[in-house]
Write a protein that holds these residues in place. Structure first.
Motif, mmCIF file in Angstrom:
data_model
loop_
_atom_site.group_PDB
_atom_site.id
_atom_site.type_symbol
_atom_site.label_atom_id
_atom_site.label_comp_id
_atom_site.label_asym_id
_atom_site.label_seq_id
_atom_site.Cartn_x
_atom_site.Cartn_y
_atom_site.Cartn_z
ATOM 1 N N VAL A 10 5.502 -3.616 -7.231
ATOM 2 C CA VAL A 10 4.201 -3.178 -5.923
ATOM 3 C C VAL A 10 4.161 -5.194 -5.990
ATOM 4 O O VAL A 10 3.613 -5.654 -4.733
ATOM 5 C CB VAL A 10 3.340 -2.866 -6.661
ATOM 6 C CG1 VAL A 10 2.108 -3.472 -5.982
ATOM 7 C CG2 VAL A 10 3.964 -0.771 -6.277
ATOM 8 N N ARG A 22 -4.550 -1.308 -18.483
ATOM 9 C CA ARG A 22 -4.510 -0.070 -17.619
ATOM 10 C C ARG A 22 -5.047 1.088 -18.009
ATOM 11 O O ARG A 22 -4.448 1.409 -19.232
ATOM 12 C CB ARG A 22 -3.191 0.662 -16.398
ATOM 13 C CG ARG A 22 -2.779 -1.087 -15.703
ATOM 14 C CD ARG A 22 -3.268 -0.008 -14.281
ATOM 15 N NE ARG A 22 -2.569 -1.637 -12.987
ATOM 16 C CZ ARG A 22 -3.201 -1.075 -12.210
ATOM 17 N NH1 ARG A 22 -3.100 -0.614 -11.728
ATOM 18 N NH2 ARG A 22 -2.701 -2.011 -11.495
ATOM 19 N N THR A 75 4.272 1.641 -0.950
ATOM 20 C CA THR A 75 4.278 1.382 -1.898
ATOM 21 C C THR A 75 3.808 2.061 -3.009
ATOM 22 O O THR A 75 4.335 2.969 -4.531
ATOM 23 C CB THR A 75 5.006 0.175 -2.541
ATOM 24 O OG1 THR A 75 5.995 -0.515 -1.756
ATOM 25 C CG2 THR A 75 5.880 0.293 -4.267
ATOM 26 N N ARG A 76 2.248 1.902 -3.662
ATOM 27 C CA ARG A 76 1.789 2.302 -4.457
ATOM 28 C C ARG A 76 1.233 3.351 -4.249
ATOM 29 O O ARG A 76 1.586 4.109 -5.239
ATOM 30 C CB ARG A 76 0.242 1.215 -4.254
ATOM 31 C CG ARG A 76 -0.860 2.166 -5.056
ATOM 32 C CD ARG A 76 -0.587 2.415 -6.166
ATOM 33 N NE ARG A 76 -0.830 0.758 -7.107
ATOM 34 C CZ ARG A 76 -0.399 0.430 -8.414
ATOM 35 N NH1 ARG A 76 -0.090 1.350 -8.986
ATOM 36 N NH2 ARG A 76 -0.520 -0.820 -8.947
ATOM 37 N N TYR A 117 0.976 -1.254 -0.259
ATOM 38 C CA TYR A 117 0.088 -0.216 -0.171
ATOM 39 C C TYR A 117 0.759 1.316 -0.143
ATOM 40 O O TYR A 117 1.053 2.054 -0.940
ATOM 41 C CB TYR A 117 -1.273 0.162 1.718
ATOM 42 C CG TYR A 117 -1.952 0.814 1.159
ATOM 43 C CD1 TYR A 117 -2.993 1.476 0.286
ATOM 44 C CD2 TYR A 117 -2.134 1.661 1.972
ATOM 45 C CE1 TYR A 117 -3.952 2.487 0.694
ATOM 46 C CE2 TYR A 117 -2.813 3.352 2.667
ATOM 47 C CZ TYR A 117 -3.648 3.360 1.868
ATOM 48 O OH TYR A 117 -4.347 4.166 1.813
ATOM 49 N N ASN A 124 6.117 3.458 -15.187
ATOM 50 C CA ASN A 124 4.954 2.625 -14.696
ATOM 51 C C ASN A 124 4.860 1.324 -14.029
ATOM 52 O O ASN A 124 4.789 0.499 -13.410
ATOM 53 C CB ASN A 124 3.940 3.879 -15.009
ATOM 54 C CG ASN A 124 3.244 3.515 -14.398
ATOM 55 O OD1 ASN A 124 2.507 2.641 -13.405
ATOM 56 N ND2 ASN A 124 2.290 2.887 -15.625
ATOM 57 N N GLU A 138 3.869 -8.362 -3.167
ATOM 58 C CA GLU A 138 2.573 -8.290 -2.611
ATOM 59 C C GLU A 138 2.588 -10.131 -2.595
ATOM 60 O O GLU A 138 1.541 -10.718 -2.529
ATOM 61 C CB GLU A 138 1.076 -7.558 -3.300
ATOM 62 C CG GLU A 138 0.705 -6.705 -3.089
ATOM 63 C CD GLU A 138 -0.272 -5.720 -3.911
ATOM 64 O OE1 GLU A 138 -0.286 -6.317 -5.255
ATOM 65 O OE2 GLU A 138 -0.534 -4.603 -3.339
ATOM 66 N N GLN A 195 4.576 5.416 -5.497
ATOM 67 C CA GLN A 195 4.270 5.594 -6.705
ATOM 68 C C GLN A 195 3.290 6.384 -7.493
ATOM 69 O O GLN A 195 4.055 7.061 -7.954
ATOM 70 C CB GLN A 195 4.250 4.147 -7.161
ATOM 71 C CG GLN A 195 5.219 3.531 -7.427
ATOM 72 C CD GLN A 195 4.324 1.958 -8.187
ATOM 73 O OE1 GLN A 195 2.197 1.328 -8.061
ATOM 74 N NE2 GLN A 195 5.266 0.874 -8.072
ATOM 75 N N ASN A 196 2.097 6.715 -6.957
ATOM 76 C CA ASN A 196 0.911 7.660 -7.713
ATOM 77 C C ASN A 196 2.151 8.888 -7.198
ATOM 78 O O ASN A 196 1.650 9.851 -7.941
ATOM 79 C CB ASN A 196 0.095 7.773 -6.370
ATOM 80 C CG ASN A 196 -1.052 6.556 -7.619
ATOM 81 O OD1 ASN A 196 -0.433 6.116 -7.716
ATOM 82 N ND2 ASN A 196 -1.203 6.326 -6.188
ATOM 83 N N ASP A 237 7.607 -0.394 -11.920
ATOM 84 C CA ASP A 237 6.667 0.123 -10.617
ATOM 85 C C ASP A 237 6.056 -0.901 -10.153
ATOM 86 O O ASP A 237 5.178 -1.352 -9.211
ATOM 87 C CB ASP A 237 6.492 1.224 -10.491
ATOM 88 C CG ASP A 237 7.627 2.659 -10.626
ATOM 89 O OD1 ASP A 237 8.570 2.438 -10.272
ATOM 90 O OD2 ASP A 237 7.361 3.345 -10.463
ATOM 91 N N ARG A 238 4.971 -0.853 -11.024
ATOM 92 C CA ARG A 238 3.184 -1.940 -10.435
ATOM 93 C C ARG A 238 4.434 -3.695 -10.326
ATOM 94 O O ARG A 238 3.390 -3.927 -9.719
ATOM 95 C CB ARG A 238 3.058 -1.823 -12.112
ATOM 96 C CG ARG A 238 1.530 -0.499 -12.452
ATOM 97 C CD ARG A 238 0.993 -0.634 -13.296
ATOM 98 N NE ARG A 238 0.581 -1.992 -14.369
ATOM 99 C CZ ARG A 238 0.479 -1.097 -15.830
ATOM 100 N NH1 ARG A 238 0.647 -0.271 -15.790
ATOM 101 N NH2 ARG A 238 0.088 -2.585 -16.132
#
Length: 162
Positions: free
Chosen positions: A107, A162, A57-58, A55, A100, A111, A61-62, A103-104
């Motif tokens: 994440v 996405r 990390t998300r 969470y 991006n 997880e 990234q944002n 980064d995804r």
């Protein structure tokens, strides 16, 4: 969220390294770590987070994505093309898309359960066979197969359109 002090102690160094690889200075990275936790805490106690590290990390990234958008808007007004017929050396939009996706990927990998992540990375990065991984981890070959399949499904979901 869990005990904030313990979460900060556990996750802040990792987030700092994450930001340090993507920013110009250590101070900027530190500010972004604080902003990440500020945003997370701004969600309030009503938010139940299954994986606090993922969470955070998300959110990180944002934050970077938001900063890139602002910087792109600011620099668009300053851009003067020397020759509109010449292609640009590097497409910044493509670089942002690649960043991006990476980064995804990070994440999704964070997880995954530790054993699943270890099995997947041993196979894909180290090139080990299922039998070699089973010998290394103490799992059966069938369990290794299932772990890799679970990782592939998670990656497909996390990196899908996405």
């Amino acid at each position: 969220m869990a005990d904030v002090a313990a979460l900060y102690e556990a996750e802040a160094p990792r987030l700092w390294r994450f930001f340090r690889r993507r920013t110009a200075s250590p101070d900027e990275a530190e500010d972004l770590v604080h902003e990440t936790f500020t945003r997370a805490l701004g969600q309030g106690p009503r938010t139940r987070v299954r994986n606090p590290g993922g969470y955070l990390t998300r959110i990180a990234q944002n934050l970077l994505r938001d900063r890139a958008k602002i910087a792109r808007r600011r620099s668009a007004d300053l851009h003067v093309s020397a020759d509109p017929d010449l292609p640009a050396g590097t497409d910044p939009v493509h670089l942002l898309e690649v960043r991006n996706m990476l980064d995804r990927l990070e994440v999704v990998m964070l997880e995954l359960p530790e054993t699943t992540r270890e099995v997947f990375m041993a196979h894909r990065l180290e090139g080990l066979t299922y039998t070699e991984i089973a010998g290394r981890t103490g799992l059966t070959v069938k369990q290794v197969e299932k772990a890799i399949a679970r990782a592939m499904v998670a990656l497909d979901r996390g990196l899908g359109p996405r």
